[in-house]
Design a protein around this motif. Structure first.
Motif, short mmCIF file in Angstrom:
data_model
loop_
_atom_site.label_atom_id
_atom_site.label_comp_id
_atom_site.label_asym_id
_atom_site.label_seq_id
_atom_site.Cartn_x
_atom_site.Cartn_y
_atom_site.Cartn_z
N ARG A 189 0.84 -1.21 0.00
CA ARG A 189 0.00 0.00 0.00
C ARG A 189 0.86 1.25 0.00
N ARG A 190 1.96 1.21 0.74
CA ARG A 190 2.89 2.34 0.77
C ARG A 190 3.45 2.59 -0.63
N GLY A 191 3.83 1.52 -1.33
CA GLY A 191 4.37 1.66 -2.68
C GLY A 191 3.37 2.26 -3.64
N VAL A 192 2.12 1.80 -3.57
CA VAL A 192 1.07 2.35 -4.43
C VAL A 192 0.88 3.83 -4.13
N ALA A 193 0.85 4.19 -2.86
CA ALA A 193 0.66 5.59 -2.47
C ALA A 193 1.82 6.46 -2.95
N VAL A 194 3.04 5.94 -2.84
CA VAL A 194 4.20 6.72 -3.29
C VAL A 194 4.14 6.95 -4.79
N PHE A 236 1.58 6.72 -7.03
CA PHE A 236 0.47 7.55 -7.48
C PHE A 236 0.56 8.96 -6.91
N GLY A 237 1.12 9.12 -5.71
CA GLY A 237 1.31 10.46 -5.14
C GLY A 237 2.30 11.28 -5.94
N VAL A 238 3.42 10.68 -6.29
CA VAL A 238 4.43 11.41 -7.07
C VAL A 238 3.89 11.73 -8.46
N ILE A 239 3.21 10.78 -9.09
CA ILE A 239 2.64 11.04 -10.42
C ILE A 239 1.62 12.17 -10.34
N SER A 240 0.74 12.12 -9.34
CA SER A 240 -0.28 13.18 -9.20
C SER A 240 0.37 14.53 -8.94
N LEU A 241 1.38 14.54 -8.11
CA LEU A 241 2.09 15.79 -7.82
C LEU A 241 2.73 16.37 -9.08
N CYS A 242 3.41 15.52 -9.84
CA CYS A 242 4.07 16.00 -11.06
C CYS A 242 3.05 16.53 -12.08
N ILE A 243 1.98 15.79 -12.27
CA ILE A 243 0.97 16.25 -13.22
C ILE A 243 0.28 17.51 -12.71
N GLY A 244 -0.04 17.54 -11.42
CA GLY A 244 -0.70 18.71 -10.85
C GLY A 244 0.15 19.96 -10.92
N VAL A 245 1.42 19.83 -10.57
CA VAL A 245 2.32 21.00 -10.63
C VAL A 245 2.51 21.44 -12.07
N THR A 246 2.69 20.48 -12.96
CA THR A 246 2.87 20.83 -14.38
C THR A 246 1.66 21.59 -14.91
N HIS A 247 0.48 21.07 -14.64
CA HIS A 247 -0.72 21.75 -15.14
C HIS A 247 -0.97 23.05 -14.40
N GLY A 248 -0.60 23.10 -13.11
CA GLY A 248 -0.76 24.34 -12.35
C GLY A 248 0.14 25.45 -12.86
#
Length: 184
Positions: free
Chosen positions: A32-37, A39-51
């Motif tokens: 679960r920790r691996g999945v969170a890491v 997907f968290g990093v991917i979401s952060l990268c996409i969110g920052v890029t689009h932001g």
């Protein structure tokens, strides 16, 4: 199986005791920790890029905006592919088979025939090969770099490098694997 049934006949795979159970609770937490890491990093990268890209879209030009967005999306897709290989790929577990288990070392065979647990013994070393008394398999030196029994997964792994506490998986040592690609 009754130990008296084993006295007068050769042992088979069905006569061996079951493999030890992995530490499922620890593995679930690590996975679960691996999945969170990931997907968290991917979401952060996409969110920052689009932001950053959406407010600056006019000054970058439409082609540059789409190129940046496509690059981040491609990197996210590559990260997901690497994660899938890591998560679902075979870590190199030494599976029980006739060739992997037999011939049993005499002291292990005596324990199995008596219906006792062989884990009280030390691993048996014959030449360059070792016999794991927990998995009841030979770890052959001809199969590559060192094999090791993972305490968390409770399995012997070919070319064992480490047990990853983030992803809950064993990693084998290879020259190039998916984690190297993700580091690019």
């Amino acid at each position: 199986m009754c130990s008296s049934d084993l006295k007068d006949r050769p042992l088979t795979l069905d006569d061996l005791p079951p493999l030890p159970e992995p530490d499922h609770a620890t593995l679930r937490v690590e996975q679960r920790r691996g999945v969170a890491v990931v997907f968290g990093v991917i979401s952060l990268c996409i969110g920052v890029t689009h932001g950053v890209l959406i407010p600056c879209g006019g000054s970058l030009g439409l082609a540059a905006w789409w190129a940046c967005a496509a690059l981040v999306q491609a990197a996210a897709l590559l990260a997901l592919c690497c994660f899938a290989v890591l998560y679902y790929g075979d870590p190199g577990v030494v599976r029980r088979s006739e060739s992997a288990c037999f011939p049993l070392p005499p002291e292990v065979e005596a324990q199995v025939r008596a219906g006792e647990n062989a884990t009280a013994l030390n691993n048996i070393i014959e030449g360059r090969d070792t016999f794991c008394v927990r998995c009841l398999v030979w770890r052959r030196a001809d199969d590559g770099p060192p094999h090791h029994h993972c305490r968390t997964c409770n399995r012997c792994v070919r070319q064992f490098d480490h047990h990853c506490g983030v992803f809950g998986r064993d990693r084998k040592s290879t020259r190039l694997n998916s984690s190297h690609l993700c580091n690019l």
